[in-house]
Structures are given as C-alpha cells and as structure tokens.
Scaffold this motif. Sequence first.
Motif, mmCIF file in Angstrom:
data_model
loop_
_atom_site.group_PDB
_atom_site.id
_atom_site.type_symbol
_atom_site.label_atom_id
_atom_site.label_comp_id
_atom_site.label_asym_id
_atom_site.label_seq_id
_atom_site.Cartn_x
_atom_site.Cartn_y
_atom_site.Cartn_z
ATOM 1 N N VAL A 124 -46.399 -0.228 54.443
ATOM 2 C CA VAL A 124 -46.749 -0.135 52.885
ATOM 3 C C VAL A 124 -45.710 -0.751 52.252
ATOM 4 C CG1 VAL A 124 -45.427 2.445 52.004
ATOM 5 C CG2 VAL A 124 -45.451 2.379 54.212
ATOM 6 N N PRO A 125 -46.690 -0.691 51.447
ATOM 7 C CA PRO A 125 -46.332 -1.772 49.802
ATOM 8 C C PRO A 125 -45.203 -1.401 49.250
ATOM 9 C CG PRO A 125 -48.697 -0.784 49.844
ATOM 10 C CD PRO A 125 -48.028 -0.685 50.736
ATOM 11 N N ALA A 126 -44.500 -2.417 48.345
ATOM 12 C CA ALA A 126 -43.540 -1.939 48.108
ATOM 13 C C ALA A 126 -43.559 -1.292 46.262
ATOM 14 C CB ALA A 126 -42.210 -2.667 47.798
ATOM 15 N N LEU A 127 -43.373 -0.484 45.822
ATOM 16 C CA LEU A 127 -43.568 -0.189 44.308
ATOM 17 C C LEU A 127 -42.573 -1.187 43.236
ATOM 18 C CD1 LEU A 127 -43.182 3.306 45.074
ATOM 19 C CD2 LEU A 127 -45.452 2.195 44.487
ATOM 20 N N SER A 128 -43.586 -1.444 42.266
ATOM 21 C CA SER A 128 -42.596 -1.786 41.584
ATOM 22 C C SER A 128 -41.808 -1.658 40.452
ATOM 23 C CB SER A 128 -43.624 -3.593 40.612
ATOM 24 O OG SER A 128 -44.626 -2.578 40.267
#
Length: 469
Positions: free
Chosen positions: A313-317
């Motif tokens: 799961v990619p990180a949110l900025s």
Amino acid sequence: MIDRRLLLKSAGAAALTLASRPALAVGGATPMTLRAAPAKAQIAPVRMTGPTDVWVYNGTTPGPEIRVTAGERVRVRLENSLPQPTAVHWHGIRIDNAMDGAAGLTQEPVGLGDGFDYDFVAPDAGTYWYHTHDRSWEQMARGLYGPLVVEEIEPMATVDRDLTLVLDDWRLTRDGSLDAGSFGALMDWSHGGRLGNTLTVNGGFEPEIAVRAGERVRLRLVNAANARIMAFDLPGHRPVLIAVDGHPVEPRRLEEDAVLLAPAQRADVVVDFADESGATVPFRFLGEQDPFPVATFVYGSEAPLRREVQGGVPALSVTMPHTLHLDDAEEVRLSMTGGAMGSMDRAIVQGRERDFRELVSLRRVWAFNGVAGDMDEPLFRVPVGRTVKVVMENDTMWPHAMHLHGHHFKVLERDGVADPTQDWRDTELVAPRERVTIALDANNPGKWLLHCHMLEHQAGGMITWFEVG
Ligand code: C2O
Ligand code: CU
C-alpha cells in the motif's frame, strides 16, 4: 465493557442494509445548508422497536458526508431548528480560527431559529468530521455529527473504493428511546463518561456492507461516541493503517490487526477483500467480553474484480507544514486530576478554590492544573511559529482522549520513552497514570481549545485553551 443486553435481546433481528449515503460536494461557489433539527431515526434493531427521537443534520444521523478535494473552499450555512443554541466544529481541520465553531471561544452560540455561515478552506486531504460544539455532551449523544472527507488531489492509485464508517454507541432505554433521563448523571461524569448500549455503524444496527471479491477498499473509520473507546477487527483480513486523525502515516500493519479508536479519533485503513464471492466477514467490536459483530461485509456474487492480491500500500503524501524546533520549545505542563477514585480534593472554579463536595455539587469533578473548567486564562500564549511541547500527566484512574483544536501534534513520548509511532494526531489517548509528551508547531493564529473528548469530562472541567499570535 459494552452492555450486551440490548444486543443479545435482538439476536436474529433482520440486518439492515447499509444504504449508501449521498455525499455532498460543497466545493466552489455553492454553499450548502446544514439544518440541525429533531427527527426520528431507526437506531435500535427493527425487530425490537421503531425509530428513536434524535437530533440530526439534514434529516439523518450521521449528517450528510461532506466531500471536497484538498484546497477547496467549504461553505456551509448552519440553521438551528433545535430547542437549544448550537454551533458546528470542523474537527481536525487546520482552519481559520473564526470558523472553528467553538461556541463561547471563537463564536457566539447560534440561537434558536438563527443561522451561521461557515466559510473556510480545507487545506489537507484526510478523514475529518464535524460535530456540534455547544453542550456537546448532550447534543452529540443525540446524534449531531457527520463525516467530512477531504480527498487527495491525486486519488490513491491502487484503491478501488472508499467507504466511510461512522461509529457511535447510543444509550437507549428498554423501549428503544434515547435515555435522556441520564443526561448529566454524575456517575457518568465522574467515571468513564456516558457509555451507550447499542453500537451503530453509519447510524444503523448491524448493517450489511456489500463488497466485491478482489477489491481493495479504503475504510475511513470515525469514532463519534461521547466516551466509548473502540477497537475493531475483520477476521481473516489484515487492515493496513495509512492515516490517523486525517494525517498520513507510513503504511503499517496494526497490532493484532485491530484498529483502536479513542473518541474523536479517525483511522484510514486499506483492506484487500480477497475471499471468494458469497463469503461474509464480520466487522467485530473487541471489548472485554467476546468479540461481536457490529456490521458484516458481504461479498457479492459478481465475478472477482481481480484474482491476484495487490502488492504493498503506497503512502499518502503529507501536506501539513510542521517544523518542530524541539531544542527551543515552549514547555507546558498539563496535570490532569479528578474523577472517581482520584486524589483531587480541591480545584478552582470561577476563580475560587472549592473543596471536593462543592466541586461535586457544581459537577466540576475534573481539573487541568488545578482549575476545573474556568476559561478566563489560557493555558499558554505563544507567538506564531513557536514549537510547544505539552507534557500531559494523567494523574487520574481513567483514560482521556486529549484533543487540540486547529493543529495536529506529534506524539513524542510516553512515560519518558519515545513513542514508537511518532504519529501526528489531533486527539491522543492518555492511559490512567500515564504521561504523554506531544509537540506542535503553533502556526495557526487564534484562540484554540484543548480538552478531553470524553464529553462528560470536558463538561466536568477538562477543558482549557491556548492562544497563538
Ligand atoms: Cu471534536 Cu473540541 O472537538
Ligand atoms: Cu477524559
């Protein structure tokens, strides 16, 4: 923990299906109206009883989901059709102080039949919520809250669907009406706050939530209860935490795969629904007793969206600016005392020291730094941009959900040891006898509240404010 009488009595009740709530996009020039008014809502299981008298925004509890994109303007006209004054607070938003909705501090309460125009920019993507901020211990228990979702400008690529679950626990009597007779009960105020006996998800009892095999869902969980600390899991499904209190975190698995939410906290988790079509998975409340479902995810019969489980799961900025100057910080001590089994024998109310008996008769049974809810002096005043460390010492036998308006803060230490998460939050749970050190970049000018979000504790003395600039 949870009183299961009502839940057990209703075993076999037909599950309500979670109706998808209309989301109101309010960006741009079109203001929306939020009308606070009494209404009826089906809170208890249908088999048990009919609708309950509640207070709602635009006819429903939770109120309508307000959805905007980061950077968009939110314009909401509050109309008060309640039998009491009220105000709306936009919890967690880095907001213009005049729009914060803290009745008595940033605005006058909105009288019966009156209105107020909220107009602000929602600068950061995340899961937020709005709720009444006048007599909130009663008005929130009656249903006055709703979700405020601020979407990322670049939507999360790998997520198929985004679903908000607002959790509450209601205190109902045996005939299914709201237990209004116990509002203000000293027993609740001096203990863990007003705990309910009926848990709802988006206002419904044990709803079914449709999912599709193979889809990846972002769940936005909001604890809207007055005082209930909640924990949930989904057996066989491991949620990945991506944000707390609207603020992104480095994606991580949760301890025992359980999501913990103190009152007012939010958690964004990503769940891969990787079972077969036709499967069901309970969304379970974890208390002291055996876990029990508060909702059920039901896999539809359609063909799986995809066969392979997706990767990481990619990180949110992060868009919130916060520069901490920890070696040049203003250090503030916040000593929390009072409550049942506590050691507080005196505290100041309206500038005068009172003994415990008098405090009980005033229902001011909690104090911050020896002051029980007096608001004439701020806890601290700092210039804009100062780093402030607040050392919160819980000298009580109860947990407290400490919330600070207008800013997020970093959780630095617990009992002198670096907190493993170092999360940025707007509400933090402080365990009995625990000492938690937080730090904030006081970069938002104005007068801001700092209080326990267990609303009976707030009303009972656990409230103060600070001034920036
Ligand atoms: Cu969620 Cu002072 O508020
Ligand atoms: Cu508290």
